[in-house]
Structures are given as structure tokens and as C-alpha cells.
Design an enzyme around this catalytic site. Structure first.
Site, short mmCIF file in Angstrom:
data_model
loop_
_atom_site.label_atom_id
_atom_site.label_comp_id
_atom_site.label_asym_id
_atom_site.label_seq_id
_atom_site.Cartn_x
_atom_site.Cartn_y
_atom_site.Cartn_z
CB CYS A 95 -6.99 6.19 0.22
SG CYS A 95 -7.54 5.72 -1.42
N GLY A 228 7.10 3.54 -1.35
CA GLY A 228 6.05 2.86 -2.11
C GLY A 228 6.49 2.47 -3.50
#
Ligand code: FMN
Length: 327
Positions: A95, A228
Site C-alpha cells: 500500500c 480486486g
């Protein structure tokens, strides 16, 4: 080769998206897909006021994704997660958000391979469930294959159970997290190369996968795929996963049936104080591409957040989509 086959297809961890309601909904469409929590920080788990580990049994097989960089704190969280019944722990090394960089975790950890290895070692010593890593192929100017291999060498050394690679690098400065999911180019070949060089390591690829045909292509090279945004925005793609990727051919519920099966869960959640919109926001894409899909979305968006909104709002929204217009 793959000792825990559910890793063959997973729905990616997505902050604010893959919460427990989303996961319950997704599980209604696939029994086998591996589901992930949103990233939960060690600070939230160890010092936060809420319960950040809550889930309901049907969501399993379920992976808790942790954000953190202190091996002892990560190990303490892994123990709590194992006690709560999670099937697996995943460490976020991908991230790029500023907030995460300030906490010294996420993608910036790629520059600290020893710390990542120590973290995995500490967690593996503390729990018996698999401990895995999700990472990128590089950060900033550090995007050589050797840079990635240094991280992987350390992980293999401490016995990481699997690696998920988002096949693009992240720019830590200058790009938003959203841009960092779109602008750096995808490089699947690099992930395939990694698998060839570390054949014993279970490896899944993530990034830009939109169809199960694409997933099958990747599975000729790798052990797993992680999807995702497409799984979130077009969730009924999950209804074909069990047959297409796990060889489990049963009668999957229709889109309407999925929503009907969600209603008891909704009632139960409402009785515990959850707002209808907190559950239904994840379902907006289920009728994507069908006549009435827009009316479904609009009815929910306009009504699910009103005080007292209940299952009747969902039923009214569903009635806007003709039921027998598809097989
Ligand atoms: C809204 C949103 C939130 C995300 N939050 C996380 C997260 O908490 N942890 C993580 O590892 N990745 C997170 N990601 C990245 C996804 O897991 C995934 O790596 C990325 O979206 C690329 O896969 P895709 O092209 O299939 O969407 C997030 C992505 C989105 C769209």
C-alpha cells in the site's frame, strides 16, 4: 504443489470495500474463493476501541490482512487472529498511501527486506496458520528484478507460506493510491519470472484481471490469481469461479437468488444496529449489464440510507430488474 488450494482465486483486500458485509455477500456467490479483510493496522487491533477482527463464520476461508512493521506487534495480532478463527494472515507490503508511509508500513517496507523477513518470522513462530505477503514489483527507482528478489530471498528464508504480487510498482511520492493502481504499467512477465526462479514458493498475481479467461491464462504460470476492483464492481463474476477454477459444478444461485439469500443476513444486521446502506452499498453492481440495473442502483442509493430502511427497500429495488430475462 499448492497445499492450500483456495489461494487459486482470491478477492483482494480493499480498504472501505471488503468489510464483513461485503465478504458475506461475496461468499453467497463462491464457496471456494479466498476472501480477505481490509487492511487492519496493528495499532487498531492492539489499542483501538472497536472490534476490528469481527466476521461471521460463512465468510471463511478468510484471510486477515495486517498493516504494521513491528514484528512483536504483528505477532501479537496474528495470535489474536488465530484465536478468533482466521485461516491465514497476510502482511501488506504494497500500500503506497501517505498515511501508511508515515506509519512505516505498506509498500515502503519493500526497502526494508530484513524487517519484513523478521516480521514474517515472528508471526510464523507465534501461530500455526499460514502467513503470507502481498507486495508490489518495486517502489520508486528501486524497481530492478534483483531488488524484488532480495525481498523474496528473505521471505523464503523464514518460510513464508505464499506471496501475492501486484504486478506493478508503486511511486511513493507524487501519485495518489488510486493513481498507483492505474499509472505504473502492469508487468505480468516479471511475476512469471519470479515463479520460475522460486518454483517452491506459492505465488499469486494481482492487478488488472477482469475475466476468468484472463485468470485461467495466469494460472498456467502461477498458483493463484487475486482480483480486486472487478470483483467488487461486477461481483457476479464470482458465481462462475467455483465451476471454472475449482471444478466444483453445482447450481449457483441466480443474481436475484443471491440477493434473496442476503435478506436474512440484512435482518440480523439491522437488529444489531447496522444501517441498511452499509450492507447494500456492496451489492450495487450485481445486476451489471442487465435491463433494470440502473433502476436497482438508483433505488438503493436513494433509499437505503434513510432512517428505518429495511429489507422492503431491497425487495422494491430488486423488483425493478426483470427476473427471467437471463439464464
Ligand atoms: C478501494 C481500494 C482499497 C484498497 N485497499 C487495499 C488494502 O487495504 N490492502 C491492500 O493490500 N491492497 C489494497 N488495495 C489494492 C488491491 O488489493 C489490489 O492490489 C489492486 O486494486 C489491484 O488489483 P485489481 O486491478 O484487481 O483491482 C485497494 C484497492 C482499492 C480499489
Amino acid at each position: 504443489m499448492n497445499h492450500y488450494p483456495s489461494a487459486r482465486f482470491s478477492v483482494a483486500p480493499m480498504l472501505d470495500w471488503t468489510d464483513r458485509h461485503c465478504r458475506y455477500f461475496h461468499r453467497l456467490m463462491s464457496r471456494h474463493a479466498q476472501l480477505y479483510t481490509e487492511m487492519v493496522t496493528t495499532g487498531a487491533i492492539l489499542y483501538g476501541k472497536g472490534d476490528y477482527l469481527g466476521f461471521s463464520e460463512p465468510e471463511q476461508p478468510l484471510v486477515l490482512q495486517l498493516g504494521g512493521s513491528d514484528p512483536q506487534a504483528l505477532a501479537a495480532c496474528a495470535v489474536l487472529a488465530e484465536q478468533r478463527g482466521y485461516n491465514e494472515i497476510n502482511l501488506n507490503v504494497g500500500c503506497p498511501s501517505d498515511r501508511v508511509q508515515n506509519g512505516m508500513f505498506g509498500a515502503c517496507l519493500m526497502a526494508e527486506p530484513q524487517r519484513v523477513a523478521d516480521s514474517i518470522a515472528a508471526m510464523k513462530a507465534a501461530v500455526s496458520i499460514p502467513v503470507t505477503v502481498k507486495t508490489r514489483i518495486g517502489i520508486d527507482e528501486q524497481d530492478s528484478y534483483e531488488f524484488l528478489c532480495t525481498l523474496v530471498d528473505g521471505l523464503v528464508e523464514v518460510g513464508v507460506d505464499a506471496l501475492i504480487v501486484h504486478a506493478r510498482k508503486a511511486w511513493l511520492k507524487g501519485l495518489s493510491p488510486k493513481e498507483n493502481r492505474e499509472i505504473p504499467p502492469l508487468d505480468y512477465e516479471r511475476v512469471y519470472q519470479l515463479k520460475r526462479d522460486y518454483p517452491q514458493l506459492i505465488m499469486a498475481v494481482n492487478g488488472g484481471i477482469k475475466t476468468l479467461d484472463e485468470a485461467k491464462q495466469h494460472l498456467t504460470q502461477l498458483d493463484g490469481v487475486m482480483v480486486g476492483r472487478e470483483a467488487y464492481q461486477n461481483p457476479y463474476i464470482l458465481a462462475e469461479v467455483d465451476a471454472e477454477l475449482f471444478g466444483d459444478h453445482y447450481q449457483v444461485p441466480s443474481r436475484h437468488e443471491v440477493i434473496r439469500r442476503l435478506l436474512p443476513y440484512i435482518e440480523q444486521q439491522l437488529s444489531q444496529g447496522t444501517y441498511l446502506g452499509n450492507v447494500t452499498r456492496h451489492t450495487l453492481g450485481i445486476f451489471q449489464g442487465l435491463p433494470g440495473a440502473r433502476a436497482w442502483r438508483r433505488h438503493l442509493s436513494e433509499n437505503a440510507h434513510k432512517a428505518g430502511a429495511g429489507p422492503e427497500v431491497v425487495e422494491a429495488a430488486m423488483a425493478k430488474v426483470p427476473e427471467f430475462c437471463y439464464v
